[in-house]
Design an enzyme around this catalytic site. Sequence first.
Site, PDB file in Angstrom:
ATOM      1  N   CYS A  20     -10.961  -5.270   2.519  1.00  0.00           N
ATOM      2  CA  CYS A  20     -11.764  -4.709   1.273  1.00  0.00           C
ATOM      3  C   CYS A  20     -12.350  -5.944   0.526  1.00  0.00           C
ATOM      4  O   CYS A  20     -11.814  -6.947   0.870  1.00  0.00           O
ATOM      5  CB  CYS A  20     -11.658  -3.719   0.284  1.00  0.00           C
ATOM      6  SG  CYS A  20     -10.725  -4.607  -1.035  1.00  0.00           S
ATOM      7  N   HIS A  69       1.381   1.764 -12.130  1.00  0.00           N
ATOM      8  CA  HIS A  69       0.187   1.290 -11.190  1.00  0.00           C
ATOM      9  C   HIS A  69      -0.137   0.082 -11.960  1.00  0.00           C
ATOM     10  O   HIS A  69      -0.949  -0.152 -13.383  1.00  0.00           O
ATOM     11  CB  HIS A  69      -0.352   1.550 -10.550  1.00  0.00           C
ATOM     12  CG  HIS A  69      -1.245   0.919  -9.438  1.00  0.00           C
ATOM     13  ND1 HIS A  69      -2.066   0.116  -9.150  1.00  0.00           N
ATOM     14  CD2 HIS A  69      -0.795   1.141  -7.998  1.00  0.00           C
ATOM     15  CE1 HIS A  69      -2.643  -0.430  -8.146  1.00  0.00           C
ATOM     16  NE2 HIS A  69      -1.722  -0.120  -7.063  1.00  0.00           N
ATOM     17  N   GLU A  75      -3.114  -1.678 -11.941  1.00  0.00           N
ATOM     18  CA  GLU A  75      -4.341  -2.162 -12.249  1.00  0.00           C
ATOM     19  C   GLU A  75      -5.334  -0.434 -12.945  1.00  0.00           C
ATOM     20  O   GLU A  75      -5.734  -0.407 -13.699  1.00  0.00           O
ATOM     21  CB  GLU A  75      -5.232  -0.904 -10.503  1.00  0.00           C
ATOM     22  CG  GLU A  75      -6.564  -0.581 -10.958  1.00  0.00           C
ATOM     23  CD  GLU A  75      -7.240  -0.277  -9.449  1.00  0.00           C
ATOM     24  OE1 GLU A  75      -8.499   0.821 -10.130  1.00  0.00           O
ATOM     25  OE2 GLU A  75      -7.668  -0.439  -8.261  1.00  0.00           O
ATOM     26  N   CYS A  89     -15.111   3.894  -5.872  1.00  0.00           N
ATOM     27  CA  CYS A  89     -14.646   2.493  -4.868  1.00  0.00           C
ATOM     28  C   CYS A  89     -15.713   2.902  -3.576  1.00  0.00           C
ATOM     29  O   CYS A  89     -15.212   3.585  -2.872  1.00  0.00           O
ATOM     30  CB  CYS A  89     -13.359   1.459  -4.729  1.00  0.00           C
ATOM     31  SG  CYS A  89     -13.542   0.397  -4.011  1.00  0.00           S
ATOM     32  N   SER A 128       1.192  -0.570  -1.120  1.00  0.00           N
ATOM     33  CA  SER A 128      -0.051  -0.358  -1.507  1.00  0.00           C
ATOM     34  C   SER A 128      -0.705   1.475  -1.834  1.00  0.00           C
ATOM     35  O   SER A 128      -0.057   2.394  -0.630  1.00  0.00           O
ATOM     36  CB  SER A 128      -0.643  -0.530  -0.548  1.00  0.00           C
ATOM     37  OG  SER A 128      -1.706   0.352   0.276  1.00  0.00           O
ATOM     38  N   SER A 129      -1.399   1.864  -2.950  1.00  0.00           N
ATOM     39  CA  SER A 129      -1.928   3.260  -3.027  1.00  0.00           C
ATOM     40  C   SER A 129      -2.719   3.653  -2.403  1.00  0.00           C
ATOM     41  O   SER A 129      -2.961   4.460  -1.799  1.00  0.00           O
ATOM     42  CB  SER A 129      -2.194   3.055  -4.214  1.00  0.00           C
ATOM     43  OG  SER A 129      -2.352   4.104  -4.968  1.00  0.00           O
ATOM     44  N   ASN A 130      -3.557   2.542  -1.639  1.00  0.00           N
ATOM     45  CA  ASN A 130      -5.034   3.038  -1.177  1.00  0.00           C
ATOM     46  C   ASN A 130      -3.957   3.248   0.742  1.00  0.00           C
ATOM     47  O   ASN A 130      -4.593   4.566   1.366  1.00  0.00           O
ATOM     48  CB  ASN A 130      -6.163   1.889  -0.805  1.00  0.00           C
ATOM     49  CG  ASN A 130      -5.704   0.711  -0.116  1.00  0.00           C
ATOM     50  OD1 ASN A 130      -5.687   0.790   0.862  1.00  0.00           O
ATOM     51  ND2 ASN A 130      -4.633  -0.103  -0.864  1.00  0.00           N
ATOM     52  N   SER A 184      -5.874  -4.277   2.018  1.00  0.00           N
ATOM     53  CA  SER A 184      -5.059  -5.248   1.341  1.00  0.00           C
ATOM     54  C   SER A 184      -4.133  -5.770   3.177  1.00  0.00           C
ATOM     55  O   SER A 184      -3.244  -6.749   3.327  1.00  0.00           O
ATOM     56  CB  SER A 184      -4.249  -4.664   0.423  1.00  0.00           C
ATOM     57  OG  SER A 184      -3.380  -3.841   0.388  1.00  0.00           O
TER      58      SER A 184
END
Length: 410
Positions: A53, A176, A178, A285, A314-316, A377
Amino acid sequence: MKQFDVPVFYRSPLISAIKRKRKEKDKLKKDFAPTLLDFGPVQIYLARHFGFCYGVENAIEIAFRTIDENPGKRIYLLSEMIHNPQVNQDLLSRGVRFLQDTHGRQIIPFEELTPNDIVLIPAFGTTLEIEKKLNTIGIHTEKYNTTCPFVEKVWNRSEVIARKEYTIVIHGKPTHEETRATFSHAAFNAPSVVVKNMAQTVELAKYITGEKPAAGFYQEFKGQYSVNFDIAKDLERLGVVNQTTMLASDTQAIADYLKQIMIDKYRLTKETLAERFADTRDTLCYATNDNQTSVTEMLRTPADFAVVVGGYNSSNTSHLVELCEEKLPTYFINNAEKILSRREILHYNFHTKEELLTAGFLPDPTPVKILMTSGASCPDALVEQVIEKITGFFSNTVPTATVAANFLSQ
Protein backbone atom coordinates in the site's frame (compact mmCIF):
# COMPACT_ATOMS: atom_id res chain seq x y z
CA MET A 1 -0.92 9.15 -6.44
CA LYS A 2 2.83 9.42 -5.80
CA GLN A 3 5.07 6.73 -7.29
CA PHE A 4 7.74 5.36 -4.95
CA ASP A 5 11.23 4.08 -5.64
CA VAL A 6 10.86 0.56 -4.26
CA PRO A 7 13.72 -1.94 -4.87
CA VAL A 8 13.14 -3.89 -8.07
CA PHE A 9 13.52 -7.25 -6.31
CA TYR A 10 10.19 -6.62 -4.57
CA ARG A 11 8.42 -6.11 -7.89
CA SER A 12 6.81 -8.70 -10.16
CA PRO A 13 6.67 -8.11 -13.92
CA LEU A 14 3.52 -10.24 -14.15
CA ILE A 15 1.63 -8.57 -11.31
CA SER A 16 2.81 -5.07 -12.16
CA ALA A 17 1.41 -5.52 -15.67
CA ILE A 18 -1.89 -6.84 -14.29
CA LYS A 19 -2.27 -4.00 -11.79
CA ARG A 20 -1.42 -1.41 -14.44
CA LYS A 21 -3.98 -2.85 -16.88
CA ARG A 22 -6.71 -3.05 -14.23
CA LYS A 23 -6.02 0.54 -13.20
CA GLU A 24 -6.24 1.75 -16.81
CA LYS A 25 -9.61 0.05 -17.29
CA ASP A 26 -10.99 1.05 -13.89
CA LYS A 27 -9.62 4.47 -12.95
CA LEU A 28 -12.41 5.12 -10.43
CA LYS A 29 -11.89 1.74 -8.70
CA LYS A 30 -15.49 0.63 -9.05
CA ASP A 31 -14.75 -2.90 -10.30
CA PHE A 32 -13.66 -5.19 -7.45
CA ALA A 33 -13.96 -8.44 -9.43
CA PRO A 34 -10.84 -10.66 -9.31
CA THR A 35 -8.43 -11.15 -12.20
CA LEU A 36 -8.48 -14.61 -13.78
CA LEU A 37 -5.10 -16.05 -14.74
CA ASP A 38 -5.85 -19.21 -16.73
CA PHE A 39 -2.86 -21.55 -16.80
CA GLY A 40 -4.95 -24.45 -18.14
CA PRO A 41 -4.94 -27.08 -15.40
CA VAL A 42 -4.71 -24.29 -12.81
CA GLN A 43 -6.92 -21.21 -12.70
CA ILE A 44 -5.86 -18.50 -10.29
CA TYR A 45 -8.17 -15.66 -9.35
CA LEU A 46 -6.19 -12.69 -8.05
CA ALA A 47 -7.93 -10.16 -5.83
CA ARG A 48 -8.47 -6.76 -7.46
CA HIS A 49 -6.36 -4.95 -4.83
CA PHE A 50 -3.54 -6.50 -2.82
CA GLY A 51 0.11 -6.06 -1.93
CA PHE A 52 2.13 -2.99 -0.99
CA CYS A 53 0.00 0.00 0.00
CA TYR A 54 0.97 3.67 -0.09
CA GLY A 55 2.26 3.71 3.49
CA VAL A 56 4.39 0.60 3.05
CA GLU A 57 5.99 1.82 -0.19
CA ASN A 58 6.69 5.17 1.46
CA ALA A 59 8.39 3.44 4.41
CA ILE A 60 10.49 1.16 2.21
CA GLU A 61 11.64 4.04 0.00
CA ILE A 62 12.73 6.13 3.00
CA ALA A 63 14.50 3.19 4.66
CA PHE A 64 16.54 2.10 1.65
CA ARG A 65 17.35 5.70 0.68
CA THR A 66 18.55 6.36 4.23
CA ILE A 67 20.90 3.38 4.02
CA ASP A 68 22.30 4.49 0.65
CA GLU A 69 22.81 8.10 1.75
CA ASN A 70 24.51 7.33 5.08
CA PRO A 71 27.39 4.88 4.53
CA GLY A 72 29.32 4.17 7.70
CA LYS A 73 26.63 5.55 10.01
CA ARG A 74 24.88 3.45 12.61
CA ILE A 75 21.27 3.04 11.50
CA TYR A 76 18.60 1.62 13.76
CA LEU A 77 14.98 0.69 13.30
CA LEU A 78 12.79 1.37 16.30
CA SER A 79 11.10 -2.00 15.59
CA GLU A 80 10.11 -3.95 12.48
CA MET A 81 9.72 -1.58 9.53
CA ILE A 82 6.58 -3.42 8.43
CA HIS A 83 5.24 -6.87 9.23
CA ASN A 84 6.98 -8.75 6.44
CA PRO A 85 9.93 -11.05 7.22
CA GLN A 86 11.67 -10.60 3.85
CA VAL A 87 11.68 -6.80 4.00
CA ASN A 88 12.90 -6.77 7.60
CA GLN A 89 15.60 -9.34 6.83
CA ASP A 90 16.75 -7.32 3.81
CA LEU A 91 17.18 -4.27 6.05
CA LEU A 92 19.06 -6.29 8.68
CA SER A 93 21.36 -7.69 5.99
CA ARG A 94 22.27 -4.10 5.07
CA GLY A 95 23.44 -3.38 8.61
CA VAL A 96 20.27 -1.92 10.14
CA ARG A 97 19.62 -3.03 13.73
CA PHE A 98 16.35 -3.22 15.70
CA LEU A 99 16.07 -1.34 19.00
CA GLN A 100 12.86 -3.12 20.05
CA ASP A 101 10.82 -6.15 19.10
CA THR A 102 7.23 -5.84 17.87
CA HIS A 103 5.92 -5.94 21.46
CA GLY A 104 8.02 -2.96 22.54
CA ARG A 105 10.58 -5.02 24.47
CA GLN A 106 14.03 -3.45 24.37
CA ILE A 107 16.73 -5.26 22.36
CA ILE A 108 19.34 -2.50 22.38
CA PRO A 109 19.20 0.01 25.27
CA PHE A 110 18.48 3.61 24.29
CA GLU A 111 21.48 4.52 26.45
CA GLU A 112 23.79 3.09 23.78
CA LEU A 113 22.59 5.62 21.21
CA THR A 114 24.42 8.84 20.37
CA PRO A 115 23.27 12.03 18.60
CA ASN A 116 25.16 10.85 15.49
CA ASP A 117 23.02 7.73 15.11
CA ILE A 118 19.99 7.44 12.84
CA VAL A 119 16.76 5.92 14.13
CA LEU A 120 14.04 5.05 11.63
CA ILE A 121 10.47 5.26 12.90
CA PRO A 122 8.47 2.38 11.34
CA ALA A 123 5.30 2.68 9.28
CA PHE A 124 3.19 2.00 12.39
CA GLY A 125 4.50 5.18 14.04
CA THR A 126 5.61 5.37 17.65
CA THR A 127 4.57 6.77 21.00
CA LEU A 128 5.13 10.34 22.14
CA GLU A 129 7.15 8.96 25.05
CA ILE A 130 9.65 7.24 22.75
CA GLU A 131 9.87 10.29 20.49
CA LYS A 132 10.72 12.42 23.52
CA LYS A 133 13.33 9.91 24.70
CA LEU A 134 15.06 9.93 21.30
CA ASN A 135 14.94 13.72 21.07
CA THR A 136 16.46 14.01 24.54
CA ILE A 137 19.39 11.89 23.36
CA GLY A 138 19.79 14.32 20.47
CA ILE A 139 18.30 12.10 17.78
CA HIS A 140 15.77 14.00 15.69
CA THR A 141 13.49 11.58 13.88
CA GLU A 142 11.60 13.92 11.54
CA LYS A 143 13.76 13.14 8.50
CA TYR A 144 13.64 9.39 9.11
CA ASN A 145 10.02 9.04 10.16
CA THR A 146 8.22 6.53 7.92
CA THR A 147 4.88 6.67 9.75
CA CYS A 148 2.05 5.92 7.32
CA PRO A 149 0.12 9.10 6.41
CA PHE A 150 -3.14 7.24 7.04
CA VAL A 151 -2.03 6.37 10.57
CA GLU A 152 -1.21 10.04 11.10
CA LYS A 153 -4.67 10.86 9.78
CA VAL A 154 -6.17 8.87 12.66
CA TRP A 155 -3.96 10.78 15.12
CA ASN A 156 -5.03 14.11 13.63
CA ARG A 157 -8.70 13.16 13.75
CA SER A 158 -8.28 12.08 17.37
CA GLU A 159 -6.81 15.48 18.19
CA VAL A 160 -9.74 17.25 16.53
CA ILE A 161 -12.41 15.34 18.45
CA ALA A 162 -10.37 15.63 21.66
CA ARG A 163 -10.58 19.41 21.38
CA LYS A 164 -14.37 18.99 21.36
CA GLU A 165 -14.09 17.06 24.65
CA TYR A 166 -14.92 13.61 23.34
CA THR A 167 -13.33 10.55 24.91
CA ILE A 168 -11.55 8.47 22.29
CA VAL A 169 -12.37 4.78 21.86
CA ILE A 170 -9.69 3.01 19.81
CA HIS A 171 -10.58 -0.25 18.05
CA GLY A 172 -7.32 -2.16 17.86
CA LYS A 173 -5.00 -4.79 19.27
CA PRO A 174 -3.61 -3.29 22.49
CA THR A 175 -0.10 -4.74 22.01
CA HIS A 176 0.22 -3.84 18.30
CA GLU A 177 2.78 -1.11 17.52
CA GLU A 178 0.24 1.02 15.69
CA THR A 179 -2.37 0.83 18.45
CA ARG A 180 0.26 1.67 21.09
CA ALA A 181 1.27 4.71 19.04
CA THR A 182 -2.31 5.81 18.38
CA PHE A 183 -3.20 5.36 22.04
CA SER A 184 -0.24 7.51 23.07
CA HIS A 185 -1.22 10.34 20.72
CA ALA A 186 -4.90 10.11 21.63
CA ALA A 187 -4.28 9.94 25.38
CA PHE A 188 -2.12 13.07 25.23
CA ASN A 189 -5.20 15.03 24.21
CA ALA A 190 -8.16 13.25 25.79
CA PRO A 191 -9.27 10.30 27.94
CA SER A 192 -8.80 7.18 25.82
CA VAL A 193 -9.63 3.49 25.96
CA VAL A 194 -8.81 0.58 23.64
CA VAL A 195 -11.34 -2.12 22.71
CA LYS A 196 -10.08 -5.30 21.06
CA ASN A 197 -13.32 -6.36 19.42
CA MET A 198 -17.10 -6.24 19.58
CA ALA A 199 -17.18 -8.47 22.65
CA GLN A 200 -15.12 -5.94 24.62
CA THR A 201 -17.23 -3.12 23.20
CA VAL A 202 -20.37 -4.75 24.56
CA GLU A 203 -18.74 -4.94 27.99
CA LEU A 204 -17.63 -1.30 27.77
CA ALA A 205 -21.19 -0.32 26.94
CA LYS A 206 -22.38 -1.89 30.19
CA TYR A 207 -20.34 0.69 32.08
CA ILE A 208 -21.95 3.44 29.99
CA THR A 209 -25.46 2.23 30.81
CA GLY A 210 -24.65 1.46 34.44
CA GLU A 211 -25.39 -2.23 34.00
CA LYS A 212 -21.96 -2.96 35.48
CA PRO A 213 -20.53 -1.28 38.62
CA ALA A 214 -18.00 1.38 37.69
CA ALA A 215 -15.22 -0.04 39.86
CA GLY A 216 -14.99 -3.16 37.68
CA PHE A 217 -13.86 -1.17 34.65
CA TYR A 218 -10.34 -0.61 35.94
CA GLN A 219 -9.62 -4.31 36.27
CA GLU A 220 -11.48 -5.46 33.16
CA PHE A 221 -9.75 -2.90 30.93
CA LYS A 222 -6.41 -2.88 32.73
CA GLY A 223 -3.65 -1.60 30.47
CA GLN A 224 -6.17 -0.30 27.93
CA TYR A 225 -7.14 3.10 29.35
CA SER A 226 -5.34 6.40 29.81
CA VAL A 227 -3.93 7.75 33.06
CA ASN A 228 -6.56 9.28 35.35
CA PHE A 229 -9.42 7.83 33.30
CA ASP A 230 -12.60 8.63 35.22
CA ILE A 231 -15.28 6.06 34.51
CA ALA A 232 -17.89 8.32 36.15
CA LYS A 233 -17.61 11.04 33.50
CA ASP A 234 -15.26 9.95 30.68
CA LEU A 235 -17.83 7.80 28.85
CA GLU A 236 -20.41 10.57 28.42
CA ARG A 237 -19.10 11.76 25.01
CA LEU A 238 -17.42 9.34 22.59
CA GLY A 239 -15.61 9.18 19.28
CA VAL A 240 -14.36 5.92 17.72
CA VAL A 241 -11.12 5.59 15.73
CA ASN A 242 -9.21 2.47 14.74
CA GLN A 243 -5.96 0.71 14.15
CA THR A 244 -5.98 1.10 10.37
CA THR A 245 -5.40 -2.59 9.67
CA MET A 246 -8.48 -3.88 11.49
CA LEU A 247 -11.50 -5.15 9.59
CA ALA A 248 -13.26 -1.99 8.45
CA SER A 249 -16.65 -3.65 8.89
CA ASP A 250 -15.78 -4.52 12.50
CA THR A 251 -14.77 -0.94 13.30
CA GLN A 252 -17.96 0.37 11.73
CA ALA A 253 -20.03 -2.16 13.67
CA ILE A 254 -18.35 -1.10 16.93
CA ALA A 255 -18.99 2.58 16.18
CA ASP A 256 -22.61 1.86 15.27
CA TYR A 257 -23.13 -0.14 18.45
CA LEU A 258 -21.73 2.55 20.73
CA LYS A 259 -23.67 5.21 18.84
CA GLN A 260 -26.91 3.35 19.50
CA ILE A 261 -26.00 2.97 23.18
CA MET A 262 -25.54 6.73 23.43
CA ILE A 263 -28.78 7.40 21.50
CA ASP A 264 -30.73 5.15 23.85
CA LYS A 265 -29.18 6.44 27.06
CA TYR A 266 -29.40 10.15 26.27
CA ARG A 267 -32.53 10.02 24.05
CA LEU A 268 -30.65 11.59 21.19
CA THR A 269 -32.09 12.59 17.84
CA LYS A 270 -30.35 13.04 14.53
CA GLU A 271 -30.01 16.72 15.36
CA THR A 272 -28.57 16.17 18.85
CA LEU A 273 -26.38 13.10 18.16
CA ALA A 274 -23.18 15.16 17.90
CA GLU A 275 -23.64 16.28 21.50
CA ARG A 276 -22.59 12.80 22.61
CA PHE A 277 -21.08 10.96 19.61
CA ALA A 278 -18.50 12.10 17.04
CA ASP A 279 -18.60 11.09 13.36
CA THR A 280 -15.22 9.48 12.60
CA ARG A 281 -15.96 7.40 9.51
CA ASP A 282 -13.22 9.26 7.64
CA THR A 283 -10.47 7.52 9.65
CA LEU A 284 -10.81 4.16 7.88
CA CYS A 285 -7.76 3.45 5.68
CA TYR A 286 -8.42 3.33 1.93
CA ALA A 287 -6.01 0.41 1.37
CA THR A 288 -7.59 -1.64 4.15
CA ASN A 289 -11.01 -0.97 2.67
CA ASP A 290 -9.93 -1.77 -0.90
CA ASN A 291 -8.12 -4.99 0.01
CA GLN A 292 -10.94 -6.28 2.20
CA THR A 293 -13.63 -5.34 -0.34
CA SER A 294 -11.58 -7.08 -3.05
CA VAL A 295 -11.44 -10.28 -1.01
CA THR A 296 -15.17 -10.15 -0.32
CA GLU A 297 -15.83 -9.82 -4.05
CA MET A 298 -13.26 -12.51 -4.91
CA LEU A 299 -15.03 -14.94 -2.57
CA ARG A 300 -18.08 -14.88 -4.84
CA THR A 301 -16.05 -17.03 -7.26
CA PRO A 302 -16.37 -20.80 -6.67
CA ALA A 303 -12.93 -22.25 -5.93
CA ASP A 304 -11.16 -25.19 -4.31
CA PHE A 305 -9.23 -23.12 -1.77
CA ALA A 306 -7.64 -19.74 -1.09
CA VAL A 307 -4.02 -18.74 -0.57
CA VAL A 308 -3.13 -15.61 1.39
CA VAL A 309 0.52 -14.50 1.29
CA GLY A 310 2.03 -12.26 3.96
CA GLY A 311 3.82 -11.91 7.27
CA TYR A 312 2.43 -14.06 10.06
CA ASN A 313 2.39 -11.12 12.49
CA SER A 314 0.68 -8.84 9.97
CA SER A 315 -2.67 -7.64 11.29
CA ASN A 316 -4.10 -6.60 7.93
CA THR A 317 -3.09 -9.94 6.38
CA SER A 318 -4.68 -11.99 9.17
CA HIS A 319 -7.97 -10.19 8.57
CA LEU A 320 -7.88 -11.18 4.89
CA VAL A 321 -7.33 -14.77 6.03
CA GLU A 322 -10.26 -14.41 8.41
CA LEU A 323 -12.55 -13.35 5.57
CA CYS A 324 -11.45 -16.23 3.36
CA GLU A 325 -11.79 -18.83 6.11
CA GLU A 326 -15.50 -18.04 6.36
CA LYS A 327 -16.03 -19.39 2.83
CA LEU A 328 -13.47 -22.08 1.95
CA PRO A 329 -10.21 -23.83 2.98
CA THR A 330 -7.53 -21.15 3.31
CA TYR A 331 -3.74 -21.45 3.47
CA PHE A 332 -1.83 -18.55 5.03
CA ILE A 333 1.84 -18.66 3.97
CA ASN A 334 4.67 -16.13 4.02
CA ASN A 335 6.56 -17.38 0.95
CA ALA A 336 6.59 -20.03 -1.77
CA GLU A 337 8.93 -22.29 0.20
CA LYS A 338 6.02 -23.18 2.49
CA ILE A 339 4.58 -25.17 -0.41
CA LEU A 340 6.70 -28.24 0.22
CA SER A 341 5.47 -30.45 -2.62
CA ARG A 342 2.52 -31.30 -4.83
CA ARG A 343 1.04 -32.97 -1.76
CA GLU A 344 2.07 -30.88 1.26
CA ILE A 345 1.84 -27.27 2.39
CA LEU A 346 3.09 -25.71 5.63
CA HIS A 347 0.71 -22.92 6.59
CA TYR A 348 0.01 -20.66 9.56
CA ASN A 349 -2.96 -20.79 11.89
CA PHE A 350 -3.10 -17.23 13.22
CA HIS A 351 -5.70 -18.24 15.81
CA THR A 352 -3.34 -20.68 17.58
CA LYS A 353 -0.09 -19.00 16.43
CA GLU A 354 1.38 -22.20 14.98
CA GLU A 355 2.30 -23.64 11.60
CA LEU A 356 0.34 -26.65 10.40
CA LEU A 357 1.28 -29.28 7.84
CA THR A 358 -1.57 -30.21 5.50
CA ALA A 359 -1.40 -33.08 3.03
CA GLY A 360 -3.37 -33.32 -0.19
CA PHE A 361 -4.08 -29.59 -0.43
CA LEU A 362 -4.06 -29.66 -4.25
CA PRO A 363 -7.04 -31.66 -5.55
CA ASP A 364 -6.52 -34.11 -8.41
CA PRO A 365 -9.34 -33.14 -10.80
CA THR A 366 -8.46 -30.19 -13.02
CA PRO A 367 -8.79 -27.35 -13.49
CA VAL A 368 -7.85 -26.50 -9.92
CA LYS A 369 -9.39 -23.16 -9.01
CA ILE A 370 -7.50 -21.01 -6.48
CA LEU A 371 -8.31 -17.63 -4.97
CA MET A 372 -5.22 -15.58 -4.10
CA THR A 373 -4.37 -12.34 -2.35
CA SER A 374 -1.66 -10.86 -0.15
CA GLY A 375 -1.25 -8.42 2.70
CA ALA A 376 -0.41 -4.74 2.38
CA SER A 377 3.19 -5.38 3.49
CA CYS A 378 3.83 -8.30 1.11
CA PRO A 379 6.03 -7.79 -1.99
CA ASP A 380 4.38 -8.72 -5.29
CA ALA A 381 7.45 -10.80 -6.11
CA LEU A 382 6.46 -13.27 -3.39
CA VAL A 383 3.00 -13.68 -4.89
CA GLU A 384 4.44 -14.41 -8.33
CA GLN A 385 6.79 -16.99 -6.78
CA VAL A 386 3.79 -18.71 -5.15
CA ILE A 387 1.98 -18.77 -8.50
CA GLU A 388 5.04 -20.27 -10.21
CA LYS A 389 5.47 -22.88 -7.48
CA ILE A 390 1.88 -24.08 -7.73
CA THR A 391 1.65 -24.08 -11.54
CA GLY A 392 4.97 -25.95 -11.67
CA PHE A 393 3.31 -29.04 -10.19
CA PHE A 394 1.15 -29.48 -13.30
CA SER A 395 2.06 -30.56 -16.80
CA ASN A 396 0.99 -28.68 -19.91
CA THR A 397 0.47 -25.39 -18.09
CA VAL A 398 0.33 -22.25 -20.18
CA PRO A 399 3.58 -20.25 -19.74
CA THR A 400 3.34 -17.21 -17.46
CA ALA A 401 4.37 -14.87 -20.28
CA THR A 402 1.55 -16.19 -22.44
CA VAL A 403 -1.01 -15.82 -19.63
CA ALA A 404 0.17 -12.24 -19.09
CA ALA A 405 -0.03 -11.47 -22.81
CA ASN A 406 -3.53 -12.96 -23.05
CA PHE A 407 -4.71 -10.82 -20.15
CA LEU A 408 -3.14 -7.62 -21.48
CA SER A 409 -4.70 -8.17 -24.89
CA GLN A 410 -8.23 -8.22 -23.47
